[in-house]
Design a protein around this motif. Structure first.
Motif, PDB file in Angstrom:
ATOM      1  N   ASN A 334       0.788  -1.230   0.000  1.00 17.64           N
ATOM      2  CA  ASN A 334       0.000   0.000   0.000  1.00 17.64           C
ATOM      3  C   ASN A 334       0.821   1.282   0.000  1.00 17.64           C
ATOM      4  N   VAL A 335       2.138   1.174   0.192  1.00 21.74           N
ATOM      5  CA  VAL A 335       2.987   2.365   0.112  1.00 21.74           C
ATOM      6  C   VAL A 335       3.903   2.276  -1.107  1.00 21.74           C
ATOM      7  N   ILE A 336       4.653   1.173  -1.195  1.00 19.08           N
ATOM      8  CA  ILE A 336       5.546   0.986  -2.345  1.00 19.08           C
ATOM      9  C   ILE A 336       4.745   0.622  -3.596  1.00 19.08           C
ATOM     10  N   ARG A 337       3.597  -0.004  -3.408  1.00 15.12           N
ATOM     11  CA  ARG A 337       2.718  -0.461  -4.477  1.00 15.12           C
ATOM     12  C   ARG A 337       3.283  -1.675  -5.231  1.00 15.12           C
ATOM     13  N   LYS A 338       3.817  -2.605  -4.490  1.00 10.55           N
ATOM     14  CA  LYS A 338       4.184  -3.901  -5.055  1.00 10.55           C
ATOM     15  C   LYS A 338       2.915  -4.600  -5.533  1.00 10.55           C
ATOM     16  N   GLU A 339       2.992  -5.286  -6.685  1.00 11.26           N
ATOM     17  CA  GLU A 339       1.810  -5.984  -7.180  1.00 11.26           C
ATOM     18  C   GLU A 339       1.321  -6.976  -6.130  1.00 11.26           C
ATOM     19  N   LEU A 340       0.034  -6.949  -5.855  1.00 11.56           N
ATOM     20  CA  LEU A 340      -0.518  -7.807  -4.806  1.00 11.56           C
ATOM     21  C   LEU A 340      -0.318  -9.283  -5.118  1.00 11.56           C
ATOM     22  N   LEU A 365      12.096  -9.146   2.492  1.00  8.74           N
ATOM     23  CA  LEU A 365      12.490  -8.742   1.152  1.00  8.74           C
ATOM     24  C   LEU A 365      12.305  -7.248   0.927  1.00  8.74           C
ATOM     25  N   GLY A 366      13.081  -6.725  -0.012  1.00  4.32           N
ATOM     26  CA  GLY A 366      13.003  -5.314  -0.352  1.00  4.32           C
ATOM     27  C   GLY A 366      12.267  -5.095  -1.657  1.00  4.32           C
ATOM     28  N   MET A 367      12.329  -3.869  -2.152  1.00  7.74           N
ATOM     29  CA  MET A 367      11.575  -3.536  -3.357  1.00  7.74           C
ATOM     30  C   MET A 367      12.037  -2.179  -3.876  1.00  7.74           C
ATOM     31  N   TYR A 368      11.936  -2.000  -5.200  1.00  4.62           N
ATOM     32  CA  TYR A 368      12.268  -0.728  -5.841  1.00  4.62           C
ATOM     33  C   TYR A 368      11.171  -0.448  -6.853  1.00  4.62           C
ATOM     34  N   HIS A 369      10.582   0.752  -6.805  1.00  6.58           N
ATOM     35  CA  HIS A 369       9.453   1.036  -7.690  1.00  6.58           C
ATOM     36  C   HIS A 369       9.390   2.525  -7.981  1.00  6.58           C
ATOM     37  N   ARG A 370       9.167   2.863  -9.217  1.00  2.00           N
ATOM     38  CA  ARG A 370       8.994   4.258  -9.612  1.00  2.00           C
ATOM     39  C   ARG A 370       7.560   4.443 -10.094  1.00  2.00           C
ATOM     40  N   ARG A 371       6.894   5.454  -9.571  1.00  2.00           N
ATOM     41  CA  ARG A 371       5.489   5.656  -9.932  1.00  2.00           C
ATOM     42  C   ARG A 371       5.123   7.127  -9.799  1.00  2.00           C
ATOM     43  N   ILE A 372       3.909   7.455 -10.209  1.00  2.00           N
ATOM     44  CA  ILE A 372       3.384   8.804 -10.049  1.00  2.00           C
ATOM     45  C   ILE A 372       2.745   8.925  -8.667  1.00  2.00           C
ATOM     46  N   ASN A 373       3.096   9.993  -7.948  1.00  2.00           N
ATOM     47  CA  ASN A 373       2.424  10.272  -6.689  1.00  2.00           C
ATOM     48  C   ASN A 373       1.105  10.964  -7.012  1.00  2.00           C
ATOM     49  N   ARG A 374       0.010  10.327  -6.628  1.00  2.00           N
ATOM     50  CA  ARG A 374      -1.297  10.814  -7.051  1.00  2.00           C
ATOM     51  C   ARG A 374      -1.676  12.144  -6.409  1.00  2.00           C
ATOM     52  N   VAL A 375      -1.126  12.417  -5.234  1.00  2.00           N
ATOM     53  CA  VAL A 375      -1.461  13.666  -4.547  1.00  2.00           C
ATOM     54  C   VAL A 375      -0.752  14.855  -5.189  1.00  2.00           C
ATOM     55  N   THR A 376       0.531  14.671  -5.534  1.00  2.00           N
ATOM     56  CA  THR A 376       1.305  15.787  -6.087  1.00  2.00           C
ATOM     57  C   THR A 376       1.440  15.730  -7.603  1.00  2.00           C
ATOM     58  N   ASP A 377       1.056  14.587  -8.191  1.00  2.00           N
ATOM     59  CA  ASP A 377       1.181  14.380  -9.637  1.00  2.00           C
ATOM     60  C   ASP A 377       2.634  14.516 -10.101  1.00  2.00           C
ATOM     61  N   ARG A 378       3.559  14.090  -9.242  1.00  2.00           N
ATOM     62  CA  ARG A 378       4.977  14.107  -9.576  1.00  2.00           C
ATOM     63  C   ARG A 378       5.519  12.684  -9.499  1.00  2.00           C
TER      64      ARG A 378
END
Length: 1035
Positions: A334-340, A365-378
């Motif tokens: 719910n924060v990093i948005r790893k596929e469920l 385990l760890g994780m690396y993810h790049r995405r759009i922040n929906r609140v700031t649109d950045r």
């Protein structure tokens, strides 16, 4: 006029000092801060009768009035009294009554005088109110209602601070009135109960007035209670920066500042729905699986998302996170948005591993993810660093990786890259690495310009009550050492949590310093879902069973406020439940587990698309002579004008220059040339550790200090080439665990950097054993994460005592993953063997080989940790020199250095081969020469211990068919290399011969503390090594 101003000004301090004296005589001593008194005296220019010519007369009257008010006319008496009482300009003077004035008018004038407040009482009351305000600012958090269960006080102290008048929210009315009486009437503050409705001027150190500069005492107390004694407890008054304190006061004291729009409340509710329903979904599907769920602190998810949202708004585009196991899957989802489906398939026991190595449990385990922040649109990149079960061990690793990412993107102020660290309450208080990491936070070469720390304060550690787990009031008190503000918040008040997280993110953005958010919550289940907490915390868990979940509480609140209705709330739940169910269905199609999908630090472009090295070859690590000469010349000079160096250093540089002319290098110069050549190729080099700038043994001198100008330094390595990569060399704090973890994290960020950590002495690495055992040794096997960090560990038995002698090579060799009983069958043997090992362990005996192994570390097509046992006495040993010829193009690192003397010319006549590594080689050659046994005994140096050079040592053993094979070491038999080398050496010869031992006897300590004993032991091992009959009786 000027004199009268002076006189009027003199009166106020005189009265104030008398007031303070009176207070101290009638009240017990207590900490009190006296603010500078405001001058209530009216400006004389506003009075109608005053002029420049009358000022002397007025001054005389004033002094007379001070001595005896009755000695002056009544009109003067009234004027001076009014002026001292703070009368407004122009009102202090009252004209005397005319002869026709009625008696009633005269009596009104007299009553005005009598109505003026007693000056002493006025000052005392204002000081008391200021002290009361300060008491709330300092100790209000002790009274705040932080525990959602209402059982424990978050500070482990049920008593109330003696200088706070607590409101009826906390105590019943009778107790409140009693406390008010004790603190007012003749008590601590000297205020009367009637003063509650009196208006007081507010000091500049509070914002409770909003736009008002004065408030009744009753309202002052109410607003202080609202700011400091509800669901947020603020610790900040220990900070020694006024601007920072004022900033925090404004954020928490300003009336009505904690307001949320309906849209913000709905967003918070939706995030709570996802956090809560995710855990409930896992519990329904896999009720008997350990998952270390977040139940009891579901608010963590909106908390983290708030910090990320606000930081993104402030310009951050990369957030690196570290956290323990509790709530990790929820954060990934719910924060990093790893596929469920990637998370859910981890629960499938039939899933096959696609990657080599051991893998790790899902909640590490760890994780690396790049995405759009929906609140700031950045765009925002999120990285969660993999970690072991060792709590807080990942803290410095996260900080090192953050520092590296800031370095590579030129973020010198931490505006683009930041770190968030999550902690448990027991570990935050109990683990020393937390303290070590905090002390890196403001060091120039280690600062990440502020970290947001979030403590999931379950108020329990596994089964241990906090009253048994810490001596400090709060688990967060360690943060006070770096002046980090600490915001305690009741985790069952989601809006308070979100507000505090917004403030924390703003603090970090504004001041670029650490900040702590303490989420005081509870753990609904045991330590894990299979654990029974009622064994040890029966009362707590009886209360927890009754506790309404925070989602339900908040939903009911918003429904009652009309922000959402019941159908909308239920729809939000159904929507997320559907998402989980669909992902669960897709997860059943997953048959293979790819750990590489959980990589926390990808290296784009370094490997092929399927994660393999681009080749299995290593080019020559040699250099052309022009580069060697150029680097040597810079290393032996001062490239800055008007720079005065120490006389002793001038001699060292002169010696270096002579070596360069003679085409030779010693240890320090070989290191210089390896570093300098890599810098030319664009490889950033970072050397860190205690005293590395000069070197423990005063051999390196990479930072020159001007002897005449304080703090003026020069790093010649950064003056080698026009477009070279930067060289960072930095003395660390006196920490091994924290600093090694930091450098490991730095090395994670990029494969195109040589990151080295040097221990002051080799055995000091054992205080960093956790980083070595849990990250460096098994890191690739557990997390498919390569790392090229280099450990430089000074090692050697030189009569210096049990400490400072051994770098404990046996420990590193024991953890090597090569099989002692199997001769590897490999193509490209040397490189392929390196690729399959978990780390490389070397003990070089020549400067040239040291030069080559450092360069090979970068020129290899993959990355492995490199452990180098570095010398001490060899740094200046006249025989420990290498020629340029050993470092020219076409030369390589030598895994084994064979004997090149008379024994090698006539190998059939050799009676014994001594295999050894490191410094002892020079003792052996000296002894062999003294005994004139060069033709009888061959000495072969094993430079690379792991992976073991089976192929080259097989060739050496076959070369001397009639010779005994002896392993010789200066370490004790149960230490050093023998137990590692013996079975592998036997495997190379198909166990055809024994492998004998020449060295010190087994011992508990690494070395003797007696110099004579040391020399006796050395001579004994040399006698054994060269006594050709030593093993006849054992054969």
């Amino acid at each position: 006029m000027l004199n009268l101003r002076t006189c009027a000004a003199k009166l106020r301090p005189l009265t104030a000092s008398q007031t303070v004296k009176t207070i101290s005589q009638h009240r017990p001593a207590a900490p009190r801060t006296f603010q500078q008194l405001r001058c209530y005296s009216a400006p004389v220019a506003a009075e109608p009768f005053l002029s420049g010519t009358s000022s002397n007369y007025v001054e005389e009257m004033y002094y007379a009035w001070l001595e005896n008010p009755k000695s002056v006319h009544k009109s003067w008496d009234i004027f001076f009294r009014n002026a001292n009482a703070g009368a407004a300009p122009g009102t202090a003077y009252q004209s005397p009554p005319s002869l026709t004035t009625s008696l009633s008018t005269l009596s009104q004038a007299q009553s005005l005088v009598q109505a003026q407040p007693n000056v002493d009482k006025l000052v005392e009351d204002h000081l008391a109110v200021q002290s009361l305000i300060r008491a709330y600012q300092i100790r209000g958090h002790h009274v705040a209602q932080l525990d959602p269960l209402g059982i424990l006080d978050a500070d482990l102290d049920s008593s109330l601070p003696a200088d706070i008048i607590t409101s009826t929210d906390k105590l019943d009315l009778a107790v409140f009135k009693e406390r008010l009486r004790v603190l007012t009437v003749g008590g601590f503050y000297g205020l009367d109960e009637s003063d509650l409705d009196k208006v007081f001027h507010l000091p500049t150190t509070t914002f409770i007035g909003g736009n008002e500069s004065a408030l009744p005492l009753r309202e002052i107390i109410r607003r202080l209670e609202t700011a400091y004694c509800q669901h947020i407890g603020v610790e900040f008054m220990f900070i020694n920066d006024l601007e920072q304190c004022q900033w925090i006061r404004q954020k928490f004291e300003t009336p009505g500042i904690m307001q949320f729009t309906n849209e913000e409340k709905r967003t918070l509710l939706a995030r709570l729905v996802r956090s809560t329903r995710f855990e409930e979904f896992l519990h329904r599907k896999w009720s008997s699986e350990k998952r270390f769920g977040l139940e009891g602190c579901e608010v963590l998810i909106p908390a983290l998302k708030t910090i990320i949202d606000k930081s993104s708004e402030k310009g951050v585009d990369y957030v690196i996170m570290g956290m323990p196991h509790r709530g990790r899957l929820n954060v990934l989802a719910n924060v990093i948005r790893k596929e469920l489906e990637q998370i859910f398939c981890q629960f499938d026991s039939k899933l096959e591993a696609a990657d080599e190595g051991s893998g790790d449990v899902k909640y590490h385990l760890g994780m690396y993810h790049r995405r759009i922040n929906r609140v700031t649109d950045r765009n925002i990149t999120l990285s969660l660093v993999a970690n072991p079960s060792h709590l807080e061990a990942a803290d410095p690793v996260v900080q090192g990786k953050t520092k590296a990412e800031q370095f590579y993107c030129g973020d010198t102020e931490g505006k683009k890259v930041m770190s968030i660290l999550l902690h448990g309450d027991a570990a935050f208080a109990g683990q020393g690495i937390v303290y070590e990491t905090f002390h890196l936070s403001d060091l120039p070469s280690y600062t990440t310009h502020g970290t947001v720390h979030v403590v999931v304060n379950n108020q329990i550690g596994f089964t241990t009550d906090p009253r048994m787990a810490r001596s400090s009031p709060y688990p967060t008190d360690v943060a006070r050492v770096v002046n980090a503000p600490i915001f305690h918040v009741n985790a069952d008040d989601p809006e308070a949590v979100v507000y505090v997280c917004n403030v924390a993110a703003e603090w970090r953005s504004t001041f670029h310093k650490d900040v702590v958010v303490d989420l005081v919550c509870y753990r609904r289940n045991g330590h894990n879902e299979m654990d029974e907490p009622m064994f040890t915390q029966p009362l707590m868990y009886k209360q927890i069973r009754k506790q309404k979940p925070v989602l339900q509480k908040y939903a009911e609140l918003l429904i009652s406020q009309g922000v959402v209705n019941q159908p909308e709330y239920e729809e939000e739940i159904a929507k997320y439940d559907k998402i989980c169910e669909e992902a669960h269905a897709r997860s059943k199609d997953e048959k293979i587990l790819h750990i590489k999908h959980w990589l926390d630090s990808p290296w784009p472009g370094f490997f092929t698309l399927d994660g393999q090295p681009r080749s299995m070859t290593c080019p020559s690590t040699g250099l052309n002579e022009e580069d060697l000469t150029h680097i040597g010349q810079v290393a032996s000079s001062v490239p800055v004008e008007d720079f005065t160096i120490h006389g002793g250093l001038s001699r060292i540089l002169k010696t270096r220059g002579e070596m360069v002319k003679n085409r030779t290098v010693d240890w320090a110069l070989a290191e210089y040339m390896a570093f300098g050549s890599l810098l030319k190729e664009g490889i950033h080099i970072r050397l860190s550790g205690q005293d590395v700038e000069r070197g423990t043994f005063s051999h390196r001198h990479h930072v020159l200090h001007d002897q005449n100008v304080d703090k003026r330094t020069c790093i010649p390595m950064n003056h080698l080439w026009p477009n070279q990569a930067p060289y960072t060399v930095c003395n660390s704090s006196l920490s091994e665990y924290g600093v090694l973890g930091f450098e490991l994290g730095f090395a994670m960020a990029s494969p195109n950097a040589l990151v080295l950590w040097e221990a002051q002495f080799g055995d000091f690495h054992n205080t960093a054993q956790c980083i070595i055992d849990q990250f460096i040794c098994p890191g690739q096997a557990k997390w498919v994460r390569q790392n090229g960090i280099v450990l430089l560990l000074p090692h050697g038995m030189e009569g210096m005592g049990p400490e400072h002698s051994s770098a404990r090579p046996e420990r590193f060799l024991q953890m090597c993953n090569d099989d002692p009983d199997v001769f590897p069958k490999l193509d490209d043997f040397d490189v392929r063997q390196l690729y399959e090992c978990n780390w490389i362990v070397v003990n070089c005996s020549t400067p040239a080989n040291f030069f080559h192994v450092l360069r090979r570390q970068i020129l290899l097509p993959f990355r492995k940790p490199l452990i180098i046992f570095t010398p001490k006495s060899l740094l200046r040993h006249p025989e420990a020199r290498s020629s340029f010829d050993d470092m020219l193009p076409g030369t390589h690192f030598l895994r084994v250095i064979p004997d090149s003397g008379p024994a090698a010319q006539n190998p059939e006549q050799v009676k014994r081969v001594l295999f050894c590594t490191g410094k002892v080689y020079y003792d052996l050659t000296r002894e062999r020469k003294a005994r004139q046994m060069e033709a009888d005994v061959a000495i072969t140096r094993v430079e690379q211990l792991s992976p073991f050079p089976f192929d080259l040592l097989q060739r050496e053993a076959q070369k001397y068919p009639a010779a005994e094979l002896v392993w010789c070491q200066e370490e004790h038999k149960n230490q050093g290399y023998y137990d590692y080398v013996k079975p592998r050496l036997r495997t190379t010869i198909n166990r055809a011969k024994p492998v004998w031992y020449a060295g010190r006897e087994p011992a508990a300590a690494p070395a003797t503390g007696n110099k004579k004993t040391h020399l006796t032991e050395l001579q004994r091992l040399l006698d054994t090594a060269f006594n050709l009959d030593a093993f006849k009786d054992l054969a």
